[in-house]
Design a protein around this motif. Structure first.
Motif, short mmCIF file in Angstrom:
data_model
loop_
_atom_site.label_atom_id
_atom_site.label_comp_id
_atom_site.label_asym_id
_atom_site.label_seq_id
_atom_site.Cartn_x
_atom_site.Cartn_y
_atom_site.Cartn_z
N GLN A 60 -20.88 -10.51 49.20
CA GLN A 60 -21.17 -9.42 48.26
C GLN A 60 -21.96 -8.32 48.95
OE1 GLN A 60 -23.04 -11.77 45.15
NE2 GLN A 60 -21.19 -13.03 45.10
N PHE A 61 -22.84 -8.70 49.86
CA PHE A 61 -23.59 -7.72 50.65
C PHE A 61 -22.63 -6.91 51.53
CE2 PHE A 61 -26.04 -6.58 54.49
CZ PHE A 61 -27.10 -5.91 53.92
N TYR A 62 -21.64 -7.58 52.11
CA TYR A 62 -20.68 -6.90 52.99
C TYR A 62 -19.80 -5.92 52.23
CZ TYR A 62 -21.84 -10.57 56.38
OH TYR A 62 -22.50 -11.42 57.23
N ILE A 63 -19.71 -6.06 50.92
CA ILE A 63 -18.88 -5.13 50.14
C ILE A 63 -19.56 -3.77 50.01
CG2 ILE A 63 -17.97 -4.66 47.83
CD1 ILE A 63 -17.42 -7.67 47.58
N PHE A 64 -20.86 -3.78 49.66
CA PHE A 64 -21.50 -2.50 49.39
C PHE A 64 -22.22 -1.92 50.61
CE2 PHE A 64 -25.79 -4.08 49.32
CZ PHE A 64 -26.61 -2.95 49.29
N TRP A 65 -22.63 -2.77 51.56
CA TRP A 65 -23.45 -2.31 52.68
C TRP A 65 -22.71 -1.33 53.59
CZ3 TRP A 65 -28.34 -2.04 52.77
CH2 TRP A 65 -29.08 -1.97 53.95
N PRO A 66 -21.48 -1.62 54.03
CA PRO A 66 -20.78 -0.65 54.89
C PRO A 66 -20.58 0.69 54.21
CG PRO A 66 -19.69 -2.78 54.93
CD PRO A 66 -20.68 -2.84 53.83
N VAL A 67 -20.26 0.64 52.92
CA VAL A 67 -20.04 1.89 52.18
C VAL A 67 -21.33 2.70 52.13
CG1 VAL A 67 -19.39 2.89 49.96
CG2 VAL A 67 -18.21 0.84 50.81
N LEU A 68 -22.44 2.05 51.82
CA LEU A 68 -23.73 2.73 51.75
C LEU A 68 -24.10 3.36 53.09
CD1 LEU A 68 -26.42 3.34 50.22
CD2 LEU A 68 -27.26 1.18 51.16
N LEU A 69 -23.98 2.59 54.17
CA LEU A 69 -24.35 3.11 55.48
C LEU A 69 -23.44 4.24 55.92
CD1 LEU A 69 -25.29 -0.15 57.45
CD2 LEU A 69 -26.81 1.49 56.35
N ARG A 128 -31.76 -11.13 46.29
CA ARG A 128 -31.59 -11.75 47.61
C ARG A 128 -31.24 -10.75 48.71
NH1 ARG A 128 -33.03 -16.98 49.24
NH2 ARG A 128 -32.70 -18.45 47.56
N PHE A 129 -30.70 -9.60 48.33
CA PHE A 129 -30.23 -8.65 49.34
C PHE A 129 -31.35 -8.19 50.28
CE2 PHE A 129 -26.13 -6.81 47.24
CZ PHE A 129 -25.47 -7.97 47.57
N TRP A 130 -32.59 -8.20 49.82
CA TRP A 130 -33.67 -7.72 50.68
C TRP A 130 -33.78 -8.55 51.95
CZ3 TRP A 130 -37.90 -10.66 52.16
CH2 TRP A 130 -38.10 -11.86 51.47
#
Length: 652
Positions: free
Chosen positions: A145-154, A197-199
């Motif tokens: 789930q982190f990999y879904i939003f993290w690349p887009v955000l960065l 947990r994302f932190w």
């Protein structure tokens, strides 16, 4: 896409993480804080993924397609193999309802939403974690789930020239605050929620961003002493966490700073840090780190299936054998599956991996939908259905009344409060049914419940430390002016007869008196119950004492199952009635008289379920009435527990 330079010490850190988790799961008393290895994995993942994304953004070759293709090649080969093996063995060895639950877990794991699945299942009647073969996939769900939003955000931050490091700090602090603010009131949510947990992954991401910024500005390398200090500090914090953190602490919360900051310090130290170089980067550590992902996937199903086959905690030798087997399977998976699939970058391989994951998700859904396992007779399914029939509070709302959290249903003018333990909770399905069928007569009904916590002032149990505070809240709410009717109930048979596994004491005048097995605290506790009923009745409220149902091994549905997991298992038909234990009948009569003497009205459950010393345990179609040896199942209560209707309904 660009990848960071390989660092053997990071693989060594992976080895620390996975070895800690294995040790905790196989021998929890030997390393009680070993579960923090998952948090170390989170930091490593956040560091590596953020480094890959930001380096590729800087080089101008970042591609979402390539990023997720690499994730699929990394995650799917071992995952699909483990899911397939777990489902296959589950079909062979599990009972129908167990296989249904496994199908749900497998589908959730393949879809990377396992954390939400287990979050939704948590509760007093939840199946023990040690019997869920795919429970460990919750952490994989968090990462994906982190990999879904993290690349887009960065990517968005990079293109718009936002201050990336500052943005990451803000997001990490918000996630951490959600974690510490929810860990006590919503502990399960804090554990499984990606927001809380994302932190931990962002800690690694912040470190990656800082290092890349330093490299971009040609900052001078850190002095050797600083790397050595960071290395020692990082390992020290991890070791401190392993020996001080316990599973009964409020984790993650503030405690999660030990493994996350420790892992970040180890990574920040670089390959030259003294412990990184001489401990983490050693060949045995690196080898374990290389197989850490399949090792994590294999070890838990093996340990769980050993427990299921043994019908309890296996011997230490068996658990050690499962650890050795998981290492062997992990190496075989790495050598012949992961390396094979990573070397083939053709689109056909990517499609095959995605197809395999989808196929296993579909098999999981079929199992969840009722596909029978090898031992899947209709009678066996009826029996196992009863053992997992536990959704007592389905349809209830969470509400706050007079400052106390309760489960609520109904909307009538009369306000009814039920207090006690799970033997009061078991009547929630009947309340919901009446709210559906007779809403115009249904009272506004609140349940204030705490498991294995009798609503008797003075009763304590060391194994249930939250009970006194929960009981104080129950009793304070019961005396609140807005409550018209109070129902006091509990597993009276558990506390006042027989040998309840949790020892209870009556605390009076600085001394503790044992209540169990006719201890000298029993009469003190019964007297305290009488005084409580009199106090409630004296406050002008209508008071009911909800008496207990019959209980014991004869009412346990699992007694009907015969055979072995590795052989053949069958379910036997049940006689509809079982004998009522004399001591339970005597206690029932005594408590009924006690209630009347205290101006409370008893609700005699045994009078409805028992006749001539025999109590109902199965319906005419052989379906068990009980979930276990003590609790009536929701399906039966919802349809047949009319003896409690006068609590909830106003006269017509």
């Amino acid at each position: 896409m660009m990848h960071p330079k390989y660092r053997p010490d990071i693989d060594g850190l992976r080895a620390v993480a996975v070895a800690s988790v294995l040790a905790f799961h196989a021998f929890p008393d030997a390393l009680p804080g070993g579960f923090i290895g998952v948090d170390i994995f989170f930091v490593i993942s956040g560091f590596l993924i953020t480094t890959i994304i930001l380096q590729s953004q800087a080089a101008g070759d970042f591609s979402y397609r390539d990023f997720y293709a690499r994730r699929i090649r990394r995650i799917f080969p071992a995952l699909t193999l483990v899911l397939a093996a777990t489902l296959a063995f589950g079909w062979y060895a599990l009972l129908p309802r167990e296989f249904t639950a496994l199908g749900k877990q497998a589908a959730g794991g393949a879809a990377f939403i396992a954390n939400f699945i287990f979050w939704g299942e948590a509760g007093y009647f939840d199946t023990a974690a040690e019997t869920k073969p795919l429970l460990h996939l919750w952490s994989l769900g968090i990462e994906e789930q982190f990999y879904i939003f993290w690349p887009v955000l960065l990517a968005v931050a990079w293109r718009r020239r936002w201050p990336v490091l500052r943005l990451l700090w803000v997001l990490a602090v918000v996630s951490f605050l959600v974690n510490v603010l929810t860990i006590h009131p919503f502990r399960t949510a804090a554990f499984y929620s990606p927001i809380s947990r994302f932190w931990e992954l962002m800690v690694g991401g912040i470190l990656a961003c800082m290092r890349l910024q330093a490299a971009a500005t040609n900052a001078p390398p850190a002095p050797a002493w600083r790397s050595h200090l960071q290395s020692c500090l990082g390992v020290g914090l991890i070791v401190l966490g392993l020996v001080t953190i316990r599973s009964d602490k409020a984790f993650p919360g503030w405690w999660a700073l030990l493994p996350t900051v420790g892992a970040a310090c180890c990574i920040a130290a670089g390959p030259g840090g003294v412990l990184n170089r001489w401990v983490l980067a050693r060949r045995p550590m690196v080898w374990i780190g290389l197989i850490s992902y399949p090792l994590y996937l294999w070890h838990w199903p093996l340990l769980v299936y050993a427990r299921i086959v043994e019908e309890g905690e296996p011997a230490a030798a068996v658990r050690a054998a499962m650890v050795v087997a998981s290492v062997a399977l992990a190496w075989l998976t790495y050598r012949f599956v992961e390396r094979f699939t990573r070397a083939r970058t053709q689109p056909a391989m990517l499609r095959a991996l995605m197809g395999g994951g989808l196929a296993l998700a579909l098999v999981g859904l079929l199992a969840f939908g009722g596909m029978p396992p090898r031992n899947g007779s209709d009678l066996l399914r009826k029996v196992t259905d009863a053992t997992v029939d536990d959704d007592y509070f389905a349809g209830f709302a969470d509400r706050e009344v007079a400052g106390h959290r309760v489960k609520a249903i109904g909307g009538g003018a009369r306000k009814v409060l039920l207090i006690g333990d799970s033997h009061v909770q078991q009547y929630a399905p009947r309340a919901r049914e009446l709210a559906r069928t007779a809403p115009e007569r249904m009272a506004t009904t609140y349940f204030s419940i705490y498991g294995a916590c009798p609503p008797v002032p003075g009763m304590v149990a060391e194994g249930n430390p939250g009970c006194p505070q929960a009981r104080n809240e129950m009793l304070a709410l019961a005396l609140a002016p807005g409550i018209d009717t109070v129902v006091v109930g509990a597993c009276w048979n558990c506390y006042f007869t027989g040998d309840f596994p949790l020892p209870f004491y009556f605390r009076e005048g600085g001394s503790d008196y044992l209540v169990n097995n006719g201890g000298e605290g029993r009469e003190r506790a019964i007297d305290a119950l009488s005084k409580l009923l009199a106090t409630l009745a004296g406050s002008g409220k209508k008071v009911y004492l909800l008496l207990d149902n019959a209980s014991g091994v004869a009412f346990e549905p699992r007694r009907l199952i015969e055979g072995s997991r590795m052989g053949r298992m069958v379910a036997l038909g049940s006689t509809p009635y079982a004998p009522l234990a004399p001591e339970q009948a005597q206690l029932n009569a005594r408590l009924a008289a006690l209630a009347r003497a205290a101006s409370a009205e008893p609700i005699d459950v045994m009078a409805s379920l028992c006749k001539d010393g025999q109590c109902l345990r199965a319906t005419p179609d052989d379906a068990p009435v009980y979930k276990d040896r003590e609790h009536l199942r929701p399906t039966y209560v919802r349809r047949h527990a009319g003896y409690v209707d006068r609590i909830f309904l106003s006269p017509p």
